[in-house]
Design an enzyme around this catalytic site. Structure first.
Site, mmCIF file in Angstrom:
data_model
loop_
_atom_site.group_PDB
_atom_site.id
_atom_site.type_symbol
_atom_site.label_atom_id
_atom_site.label_comp_id
_atom_site.label_asym_id
_atom_site.label_seq_id
_atom_site.Cartn_x
_atom_site.Cartn_y
_atom_site.Cartn_z
ATOM 1 C CD GLU A 146 93.319 -2.021 133.262
ATOM 2 O OE1 GLU A 146 93.125 -3.113 133.816
ATOM 3 O OE2 GLU A 146 92.398 -1.272 132.885
ATOM 4 C CD GLU B 204 89.522 -1.452 131.804
ATOM 5 O OE1 GLU B 204 88.914 -0.436 132.206
ATOM 6 O OE2 GLU B 204 90.017 -2.301 132.566
ATOM 7 C CG PHE C 111 89.824 -10.586 133.672
ATOM 8 C CD1 PHE C 111 90.027 -11.968 133.713
ATOM 9 C CD2 PHE C 111 90.485 -9.788 134.590
ATOM 10 C CE1 PHE C 111 90.873 -12.529 134.671
ATOM 11 C CE2 PHE C 111 91.333 -10.344 135.546
ATOM 12 C CZ PHE C 111 91.530 -11.711 135.586
ATOM 13 C CG ASP D 54 84.670 -11.156 132.384
ATOM 14 O OD1 ASP D 54 83.719 -11.905 132.591
ATOM 15 O OD2 ASP D 54 85.832 -11.561 132.143
ATOM 16 C CG PHE D 55 87.659 -5.687 132.736
ATOM 17 C CD1 PHE D 55 86.748 -6.240 133.629
ATOM 18 C CD2 PHE D 55 89.008 -5.698 133.080
ATOM 19 C CE1 PHE D 55 87.180 -6.810 134.827
ATOM 20 C CE2 PHE D 55 89.431 -6.259 134.269
ATOM 21 C CZ PHE D 55 88.517 -6.817 135.152
ATOM 22 C CG HIS E 18 87.049 -10.918 137.296
ATOM 23 N ND1 HIS E 18 86.128 -10.562 138.240
ATOM 24 C CD2 HIS E 18 87.914 -9.885 137.196
ATOM 25 C CE1 HIS E 18 86.420 -9.356 138.708
ATOM 26 N NE2 HIS E 18 87.493 -8.922 138.094
#
Lengths: 370, 336
Positions: free
Chosen positions: B30, B70, B93, B95-96, B139
């Site tokens: 991204e 993602e 991140f 976290d994703f 994040h």
């Protein structure tokens, strides 16, 4: 007037910011002669002795064993026995009041290495000092110009002194051609040409000694004298296990015991020394360069080329310095060119004698060069 | 030649040099180009923090802006890797990871095993991790331990610019899936990095400092905290080994065990939550394999078992601190 001399933390190499006091070799009140080793200091890279710059009495020890001081920090005071204590205390107080430790992010004040193109390769060298017949320092297999950390500046007080990184080494180009002594010697001659040096003293360590002998063989008129330190080129034996191990070692665990063979005192092989060597070995092209140079010169644990006849043919002064406990190239090679060579074998020293016994080696070279 | 550059520049340089060296290396994610297909292309931003800046124009067609999906593009990267490319996919991140975890742990990590060793999946997934930007609970997490748990993945957590470059080059050349995690607070850290290319092998810990009293094992940003703590402790006469494993998988067990055999005392510093963490993993390793050498209980300095707080004053308390490391080392030193 009896002067008061301060002993301060030395700066060994561009990156040294602080040093640790390993121990005092002289006690308070001891008489000191010029050149006496007064205390031992350890930097990140290596340990060494601080020598007395003047004669006198060690009047104060201002750093204790284990203390870490910034470069330039006050270690002790040497003065005449007749200097009153009050004057010494005042000098110490004045020093400490005015001392500003280096911040670490300021620009380095010392000379910086330069880079030039020789035979199509980028070559790094460091020039110190001015005048006289220049001296060129040539490191050994797997080394670089930092192998002369303790020698370069000391020797440069009387003359211009160059130290270079041979092809495949240090921060020079990693392409080494056929890796032969002739290729490496051409680089030394190329540096002399580029710097307008017609005649030079050459000092080489280990394989660098063989490179210097090769220069003397190829261009005897360019060589004023030779200093051969634990030199290759004077016999056929060499520690093949060390050479092969050094070429193939990929990690700290493999490398550290090998590097320990270079020193009589293996505690000199610090974490930083091993780390720096690994960083060099990881660079693209280094593995191939070392393998090529090793195969060209030290295949099957033998030195391919003997240059033992060169000193006699050269007809110039030649000094050989060896560590008696050298585990890489036997000290017995020193007298190989007997008659043509002055030989100094230092007891209790290993292959990296110019680092381990830097002060002694510097004195021998200085005296030899006059 | 070595010169000082930042952690972020070191990562960018590693991708640049590998893209120049190997045509099969591509970058996707991204905004990794930033503004692709729009008038903004000319000064393409190069990722949210500019890590891929400059690559879009230098390597036409090889830096691909992807949709915000993602599961889609990480799956595409894994598939491309199976078909001869070496994709470096950026998961903005860590976290994703939840939305593309199947592609990572059920697909990429399993191919070599399930196809009888015949399949190679040379994909790198880069991601930012860690607290310190007041970027809140979604994040800021430190999740390398989750990937470390999965066989088939290699997990890299560089703590400085030199390691970041050498480890990313190794990651791109590696023939297995590699999770390459960049602590966002370290992006501005400067250090000496050679201009030349070099690869640091996986599974080789870096010993940053040597001392006989206590072993400190730390990861990522915590390595720098551990070094600061060890420097302060030396002034009090406590000497520490500081070990940065550099990769959590494979893990250089020998360096850790050898150190604890020397010191007899271990403190592990890990920015993750304490349960099922690298801290507990290494504590378990040492308790099992170096039990006889231990002179004191093992200490784990970790974040608490709570989500990362948004409030920056709370976030500072959440992250393990130099003071907490010093206190833990002092406790194990004074124990015996």
């Amino acid at each position: 007037m009896s002067a008061i001399h301060t002993l301060t933390m030395p700066k060994w190499g561009l990156s040294m910011q602080e040093g640790k006091v390993n121990g005092w070799l002289k006690g308070t009140g001891d008489a000191i002669a010029v050149g006496d080793e007064i205390l031992e200091v350890e930097s990140e890279k290596i340990a060494g002795a601080v020598e007395a710059p003047v004669a006198g009495v060690l009047r104060r020890q201002l750093a204790a064993e284990g203390d870490v001081l910034p470069v330039g920090g006050l270690l002790g005071v040497v003065a005449g026995a007749d200097v009153p204590d009050a004057e010494i205390d005042a000098a110490v107080e004045a020093f400490q009041a005015n001392f500003v430790p280096p911040t670490g992010d300021e620009e380095e004040s010392g000379p910086a290495p330069e880079r030039i193109e020789i035979d199509g390769r980028r070559i790094r060298f460091l020039k110190r000092g001015e005048g006289g017949t220049p001296l060129i320092l040539v490191h050994g297999f797997g080394g670089d110009l930092n192998n002369w950390l303790f020698n370069h500046e000391a020797l440069a007080s009387e003359r211009t002194v160059y130290a270079l990184d041979l092809p495949g080494h240090g921060e020079s180009a990693k392409e080494v051609g056929n890796g032969s002594l002739e290729t490496l010697a051409s680089t030394v001659l190329g540096l002399m040409d580029a710097q307008g040096v017609e005649v030079a003293h050459l000092a080489g360590h280990s394989m660098g000694g063989a490179v210097c002998l090769k220069v003397a063989d190829m261009a005897p008129q360019r060589v004023a004298s030779l200093v051969l330190i634990c030199s290759a080129g004077l016999g056929s034996e060499i520690n093949g296990a060390y050479i092969d191990g050094f070429v193939t070692a990929q990690d700290r665990r493999a490398l550290k015991p090998l590097l320990a063979q270079l020193f009589a005192d293996s505690s000199l092989v610090t974490r930083q020394l091993v780390d720096d060597m690994l960083k060099y070995k990881r660079l693209e092209g280094v593995g191939e360069a070392l393998a090529t140079v090793a195969a060209a010169n030290f295949a099957q644990g033998r030195q391919r080329e003997s240059l033992a006849q060169v000193p006699a043919a050269l007809g110039k002064p030649v000094l050989a310095i060896w560590g008696q406990a050298d585990q890489i190239i036997p000290a017995a090679h020193a007298p190989a060119a007997a008659g043509a060579i002055r030989v100094e074998v230092l007891a209790g020293q290993g292959h990296m004698v110019q680092m381990e016994a830097a002060n002694e080696v510097n004195r021998l070279i200085d005296h030899f060069l006059g | 030649m070595a010169r000082k550059i930042s952690y972020q520049q070191a990562i960018s340089e590693a991708m640049d040099q590998e893209m120049a060296r190997d045509q099969t290396v591509i970058v996707m994610g991204e905004d990794v180009a930033g503004g692709a297909g729009t008038p903004g292309e000319e000064d393409a931003w190069g990722g949210v923090l500019g890590v891929t800046k400059g690559l879009f124009h230098k390597y036409p067609g090889r830096v691909i802006d992807t949709p915000i999906s993602e599961s889609g593009y990480v799956g595409a990267a894994v598939g491309a890797a199976c078909n001869g490319l070496r994709p470096v996919a950026e998961l903005m991140f860590i976290d994703f990871m939840g939305v593309c975890f199947d592609q990572i742990f059920n697909q990429a990590a399993k191919f070599r095993y399930m196809f009888g060793g015949k399949a190679e999946t040379p994909v790198v997934i880069r991601a930012m991790y860690g607290a310190g930007f007041a970027a809140a609970a979604q994040h800021s997490q430190c999740l390398y331990n989750i990937f470390t748990h999965i066989p088939g993945l290699k997990v890299v957590v560089p703590s400085n610019p030199y390691d970041a470059k050498g480890l990313l080059i190794q990651s791109i050349r590696d023939n297995d899936p590699v999770i390459f995690l960049e602590h966002k607070v370290l992006y501005t850290m400067e250090g000496e990095v050679p201009e030349e290319s070099y690869a640091i092998p996986f599974g080789e810990a870096n010993v940053l400092r040597e001392g006989d009293d206590v072993t400190i094992v730390a990861f990522g940003r915590m390595v720098n905290f551990a070094m600061e703590a060890a420097g302060n402790l030396q002034k009090k006469g406590i000497h520490c080994d500081v070990i940065d494993p550099r990769t959590t998988s494979p893990l250089d067990e020998d360096t850790i065990l050898e150190s604890v055999e020397k010191t007899g005392r271990l403190v592990v510093v890990d920015e993750s939550h304490p349960r099922c963490s690298m801290a507990s993993d290494i504590a378990g390793l040492v308790a099992q394999k170096a039990f006889g050498a231990l002179k004191a209980p093992i200490e784990q300095v970790t974040a608490p078992h709570v989500p990362v707080p948004f409030s920056d004053s709370l976030e500072v308390l959440y992250v393990p601190s130099v003071a907490r490391i010093e206190a833990a080392v002092t406790r194990v030193k004074e124990y015996s």
